[in-house]
Motif scaffolding. Structure first.
Motif, PDB file in Angstrom:
ATOM      1  N   CYS A  46       0.824  -1.140   0.063  1.00 45.13           N
ATOM      2  CA  CYS A  46      -0.037   0.174  -0.010  1.00 45.13           C
ATOM      3  C   CYS A  46       0.664   1.193   0.020  1.00 45.13           C
ATOM      4  N   ARG A  47       0.427   2.193  -0.997  1.00 45.36           N
ATOM      5  CA  ARG A  47       1.205   3.430  -1.077  1.00 45.36           C
ATOM      6  C   ARG A  47       0.505   4.692  -0.535  1.00 45.36           C
ATOM      7  N   LEU A  48       0.650   5.245   0.656  1.00 46.29           N
ATOM      8  CA  LEU A  48      -0.163   6.216   1.177  1.00 46.29           C
ATOM      9  C   LEU A  48       0.194   7.703   0.955  1.00 46.29           C
ATOM     10  N   PRO A  49      -0.654   8.615   0.898  1.00 45.47           N
ATOM     11  CA  PRO A  49      -0.146   9.840   0.815  1.00 45.47           C
ATOM     12  C   PRO A  49       0.401  10.354   2.062  1.00 45.47           C
ATOM     13  N   GLN A  50       1.421  11.428   1.890  1.00 45.40           N
ATOM     14  CA  GLN A  50       2.257  11.687   3.116  1.00 45.40           C
ATOM     15  C   GLN A  50       1.820  13.081   3.766  1.00 45.40           C
ATOM     16  N   ARG A  51       1.360  13.816   2.942  1.00 51.27           N
ATOM     17  CA  ARG A  51       1.014  15.258   3.401  1.00 51.27           C
ATOM     18  C   ARG A  51      -0.650  15.510   3.224  1.00 51.27           C
ATOM     19  N   TYR A  52      -1.311  15.630   4.278  1.00 52.73           N
ATOM     20  CA  TYR A  52      -2.747  16.344   4.091  1.00 52.73           C
ATOM     21  C   TYR A  52      -3.221  16.627   5.520  1.00 52.73           C
ATOM     22  N   ALA A  53      -4.169  17.255   5.771  1.00 46.68           N
ATOM     23  CA  ALA A  53      -4.788  17.911   6.834  1.00 46.68           C
ATOM     24  C   ALA A  53      -5.981  17.371   7.392  1.00 46.68           C
ATOM     25  N   LEU A  54      -6.215  17.474   8.526  1.00 46.71           N
ATOM     26  CA  LEU A  54      -7.606  16.863   9.131  1.00 46.71           C
ATOM     27  C   LEU A  54      -8.607  17.275   8.544  1.00 46.71           C
ATOM     28  N   ARG A  55      -8.815  18.688   8.325  1.00 47.07           N
ATOM     29  CA  ARG A  55      -9.786  19.325   7.672  1.00 47.07           C
ATOM     30  C   ARG A  55      -9.348  19.736   6.028  1.00 47.07           C
ATOM     31  N   ASN A  56      -9.990  19.182   5.135  1.00 49.61           N
ATOM     32  CA  ASN A  56      -9.456  19.377   3.781  1.00 49.61           C
ATOM     33  C   ASN A  56     -10.459  19.143   2.883  1.00 49.61           C
ATOM     34  N   ARG A  57     -11.118  19.924   1.922  1.00 47.36           N
ATOM     35  CA  ARG A  57     -12.064  19.746   0.997  1.00 47.36           C
ATOM     36  C   ARG A  57     -11.512  19.234  -0.460  1.00 47.36           C
ATOM     37  N   ASP A  58     -10.015  19.120  -0.357  1.00 45.12           N
ATOM     38  CA  ASP A  58      -9.376  18.693  -1.732  1.00 45.12           C
ATOM     39  C   ASP A  58      -9.585  17.037  -1.509  1.00 45.12           C
ATOM     40  N   ILE A  59     -10.342  16.533  -2.585  1.00 45.46           N
ATOM     41  CA  ILE A  59     -10.388  14.992  -2.472  1.00 45.46           C
ATOM     42  C   ILE A  59      -9.432  14.532  -3.582  1.00 45.46           C
ATOM     43  N   ALA A  60      -8.581  15.188  -4.099  1.00 38.41           N
ATOM     44  CA  ALA A  60      -7.596  14.580  -5.164  1.00 38.41           C
ATOM     45  C   ALA A  60      -6.828  13.291  -4.360  1.00 38.41           C
ATOM     46  N   GLN A  61      -6.375  13.649  -3.487  1.00 40.67           N
ATOM     47  CA  GLN A  61      -5.294  12.601  -2.786  1.00 40.67           C
ATOM     48  C   GLN A  61      -6.252  11.207  -2.434  1.00 40.67           C
ATOM     49  N   PRO A  62      -7.332  11.149  -1.890  1.00 40.33           N
ATOM     50  CA  PRO A  62      -7.914  10.066  -1.662  1.00 40.33           C
ATOM     51  C   PRO A  62      -8.454   9.277  -3.120  1.00 40.33           C
ATOM     52  N   LEU A  63      -8.889  10.077  -3.972  1.00 38.64           N
ATOM     53  CA  LEU A  63      -9.156   9.461  -5.345  1.00 38.64           C
ATOM     54  C   LEU A  63      -7.959   8.534  -5.886  1.00 38.64           C
ATOM     55  N   HIS A  64      -7.012   9.537  -5.833  1.00 42.04           N
ATOM     56  CA  HIS A  64      -5.616   8.866  -6.530  1.00 42.04           C
ATOM     57  C   HIS A  64      -5.069   7.626  -5.713  1.00 42.04           C
ATOM     58  N   PHE A  65      -5.134   7.820  -4.053  1.00 42.05           N
ATOM     59  CA  PHE A  65      -4.776   6.729  -3.464  1.00 42.05           C
ATOM     60  C   PHE A  65      -5.581   5.427  -3.689  1.00 42.05           C
ATOM     61  N   ALA A  66      -6.685   5.525  -3.740  1.00 42.39           N
ATOM     62  CA  ALA A  66      -7.426   4.178  -4.157  1.00 42.39           C
ATOM     63  C   ALA A  66      -6.970   3.683  -5.257  1.00 42.39           C
ATOM     64  N   THR A  67      -7.134   4.274  -6.527  1.00 40.87           N
ATOM     65  CA  THR A  67      -6.899   3.748  -7.700  1.00 40.87           C
ATOM     66  C   THR A  67      -5.301   3.370  -7.592  1.00 40.87           C
ATOM     67  N   LEU A  68      -4.442   4.023  -7.027  1.00 44.60           N
ATOM     68  CA  LEU A  68      -3.055   3.719  -6.921  1.00 44.60           C
ATOM     69  C   LEU A  68      -2.696   2.196  -6.338  1.00 44.60           C
ATOM     70  N   ASN A  69      -3.666   2.039  -5.337  1.00 47.95           N
ATOM     71  CA  ASN A  69      -3.538   0.832  -4.726  1.00 47.95           C
ATOM     72  C   ASN A  69      -4.508  -0.406  -4.984  1.00 47.95           C
ATOM     73  N   GLY A  70      -4.742  -0.358  -6.356  1.00 48.01           N
ATOM     74  CA  GLY A  70      -5.647  -1.482  -7.131  1.00 48.01           C
ATOM     75  C   GLY A  70      -7.112  -1.643  -6.718  1.00 48.01           C
ATOM     76  N   PHE A  71      -7.758  -0.182  -6.290  1.00 51.46           N
ATOM     77  CA  PHE A  71      -9.365  -0.298  -6.178  1.00 51.46           C
ATOM     78  C   PHE A  71      -9.806   0.474  -7.530  1.00 51.46           C
ATOM     79  N   ILE A  72     -10.937  -0.106  -7.911  1.00 54.24           N
ATOM     80  CA  ILE A  72     -11.604   0.725  -9.042  1.00 54.24           C
ATOM     81  C   ILE A  72     -12.881   1.260  -8.603  1.00 54.24           C
ATOM     82  N   PRO A  73     -13.379   2.225  -9.146  1.00 56.31           N
ATOM     83  CA  PRO A  73     -14.318   2.994  -8.676  1.00 56.31           C
ATOM     84  C   PRO A  73     -15.857   2.116  -9.197  1.00 56.31           C
ATOM     85  N   CYS A  74     -16.772   2.010  -8.194  1.00 52.16           N
ATOM     86  CA  CYS A  74     -17.965   1.485  -8.390  1.00 52.16           C
ATOM     87  C   CYS A  74     -19.192   2.120  -7.716  1.00 52.16           C
ATOM     88  N   THR A  75     -20.279   1.660  -7.769  1.00 50.88           N
ATOM     89  CA  THR A  75     -21.608   2.176  -7.292  1.00 50.88           C
ATOM     90  C   THR A  75     -22.412   1.231  -6.634  1.00 50.88           C
TER      91      THR A  75
END
Length: 134
Positions: A46-75
């Protein structure tokens, strides 16, 4: 199935203390640390992001984190081992691991530990991923 194993590994971490950027079950985990450790415990790197704040509106890191670690979007309904991104009140984004279609395991900052239960009523599901091995 891998999803059941991921959910079980996350459940084994219930009670671990919360710590922002925490990566160790003894000293504390945050939501990404919980996911990373659960994945490692089932033999997935698992490759984790290193820098993020507790309160953060930016979802780019979690979106990238999931796909980077072999997860695909679903509904649809959650399945064991799915990764979930929620938007919480107060401009906070938060990730969790589904145990089934109604229950998650997550690192709860307010309670100060990893917990299992339903998502809070005022949380909005922002994204949902499933392991590509399912």
């Amino acid at each position: 199935m891998i999803g059941d194993r991921i959910a079980a590994a996350a459940s084994d971490l219930i009670g671990a203390p919360f710590r922002l950027h925490g990566r160790d079950a003894n000293t504390g985990l945050d939501c990404l640390g919980l996911i990373g450790l659960a994945l490692e415990r089932v033999g997935r790197e698992c490759r984790l992001p290193q820098r993020y704040a507790l309160r953060n509106r930016d979802i780019a890191q979690p979106l990238h984190f999931a796909t980077l670690n072999g997860f695909i979007p679903c509904t649809g309904l959650w399945k064991a081992g799915d990764l979930l991104l929620f938007t919480l009140p107060g401009a906070q984004n938060h990730m969790a691991i589904a145990c089934d279609r109604n229950v998650i395991v997550h690192a709860h900052a307010g309670l100060g530990r990893v917990v299992r239960g339903p998502a809070e009523g005022d949380w909005s599901e922002t994204a949902h991923w499933r392991c590509s091995e399912e």
